[in-house]
Design an enzyme around this catalytic site. Structure first.
Site, PDB file in Angstrom:
ATOM      1  N   ARG A  62      -2.942 -14.100  -6.695  1.00  0.00           N
ATOM      2  CA  ARG A  62      -3.803 -13.135  -6.343  1.00  0.00           C
ATOM      3  C   ARG A  62      -5.179 -13.337  -6.985  1.00  0.00           C
ATOM      4  O   ARG A  62      -5.424 -14.037  -8.024  1.00  0.00           O
ATOM      5  CB  ARG A  62      -3.300 -11.944  -7.138  1.00  0.00           C
ATOM      6  CG  ARG A  62      -4.218 -10.751  -6.963  1.00  0.00           C
ATOM      7  CD  ARG A  62      -3.836  -9.123  -7.027  1.00  0.00           C
ATOM      8  NE  ARG A  62      -4.676  -8.344  -6.793  1.00  0.00           N
ATOM      9  CZ  ARG A  62      -4.392  -7.221  -7.075  1.00  0.00           C
ATOM     10  NH1 ARG A  62      -3.268  -6.575  -7.714  1.00  0.00           N
ATOM     11  NH2 ARG A  62      -5.307  -6.364  -6.725  1.00  0.00           N
TER      12      ARG A  62
ATOM     13  N   ARG B  48      -1.623  -7.417  -1.217  1.00  0.00           N
ATOM     14  CA  ARG B  48      -1.894  -8.197  -2.160  1.00  0.00           C
ATOM     15  C   ARG B  48      -0.513  -9.121  -2.274  1.00  0.00           C
ATOM     16  O   ARG B  48       0.545  -8.644  -2.054  1.00  0.00           O
ATOM     17  CB  ARG B  48      -1.920  -7.493  -3.404  1.00  0.00           C
ATOM     18  CG  ARG B  48      -3.184  -6.474  -3.267  1.00  0.00           C
ATOM     19  CD  ARG B  48      -3.193  -5.396  -4.687  1.00  0.00           C
ATOM     20  NE  ARG B  48      -4.185  -4.804  -4.789  1.00  0.00           N
ATOM     21  CZ  ARG B  48      -4.471  -3.684  -3.979  1.00  0.00           C
ATOM     22  NH1 ARG B  48      -3.109  -3.115  -3.372  1.00  0.00           N
ATOM     23  NH2 ARG B  48      -5.159  -2.831  -4.318  1.00  0.00           N
TER      24      ARG B  48
ATOM     25  N   ASP C 158       0.977  -7.075  -7.067  1.00  0.00           N
ATOM     26  CA  ASP C 158       0.303  -6.008  -7.661  1.00  0.00           C
ATOM     27  C   ASP C 158       1.033  -5.378  -8.801  1.00  0.00           C
ATOM     28  O   ASP C 158       2.126  -4.509  -8.597  1.00  0.00           O
ATOM     29  CB  ASP C 158      -0.293  -5.021  -6.617  1.00  0.00           C
ATOM     30  CG  ASP C 158      -1.100  -3.811  -7.114  1.00  0.00           C
ATOM     31  OD1 ASP C 158      -1.740  -4.112  -8.011  1.00  0.00           O
ATOM     32  OD2 ASP C 158      -1.202  -2.774  -6.669  1.00  0.00           O
TER      33      ASP C 158
ATOM     34  N   ASP D  26       1.043  -3.030 -12.063  1.00  0.00           N
ATOM     35  CA  ASP D  26       0.199  -1.913 -12.704  1.00  0.00           C
ATOM     36  C   ASP D  26       1.212  -1.267 -14.203  1.00  0.00           C
ATOM     37  O   ASP D  26       2.664  -1.317 -13.905  1.00  0.00           O
ATOM     38  CB  ASP D  26       0.171  -0.639 -11.955  1.00  0.00           C
ATOM     39  CG  ASP D  26      -0.735  -0.996 -10.860  1.00  0.00           C
ATOM     40  OD1 ASP D  26      -2.019  -1.491 -11.077  1.00  0.00           O
ATOM     41  OD2 ASP D  26      -0.598  -0.893  -9.634  1.00  0.00           O
TER      42      ASP D  26
END
Length: 108
Positions: free
Chosen positions: A31, A41, A44, A46
């Site tokens: 990434r 992406r 990703d 989070d």
């Protein structure tokens, strides 16, 4: 094609340190920062929720600011921990999911 997944992670570090590790993993998978904000992406990661409630530091606010409006986050999270309470609203993940997915009348 992409897949969404939610996982529980047990870490012996603060959320901001965990985020730094997650971002390193994203880089290891190729990434690159920058580019289109909502684009596809490679990976990703989070931090959406935290066992101890809320966290705020530069670059990280937990709970994630938009998790309550994202079915792709709430549905798997509610399947894993339906009784977990959002520290901001007090609603359980099951309740948040139900509120987001309940049928609504069409506008006239």
């Amino acid at each position: 094609r992409y897949a969404n997944a939610v996982a529980l992670v047990r870490a012996q570090c603060a959320p901001d340190e965990l985020l730094a590790r997650l971002k390193a993993l994203e880089r290891a998978f190729g990434r690159k920062r920058g580019g289109q904000r909502w684009g596809v992406r490679v990976l990703d990661l989070d931090i959406v929720l935290w066992e101890q409630g809320s966290w705020a530091s530069p670059g990280l606010i937990v709970p994630h600011s938009a998790f309550r409006e994202r079915v792709f986050v709430l549905a798997p999270a509610a399947a894993i921990a339906p009784a977990w309470r959002d520290p901001v609203t007090g609603f359980t993940l099951r309740q948040l999911q139900a509120r987001l997915t309940r049928p609504r009348p069409l506008p006239r």
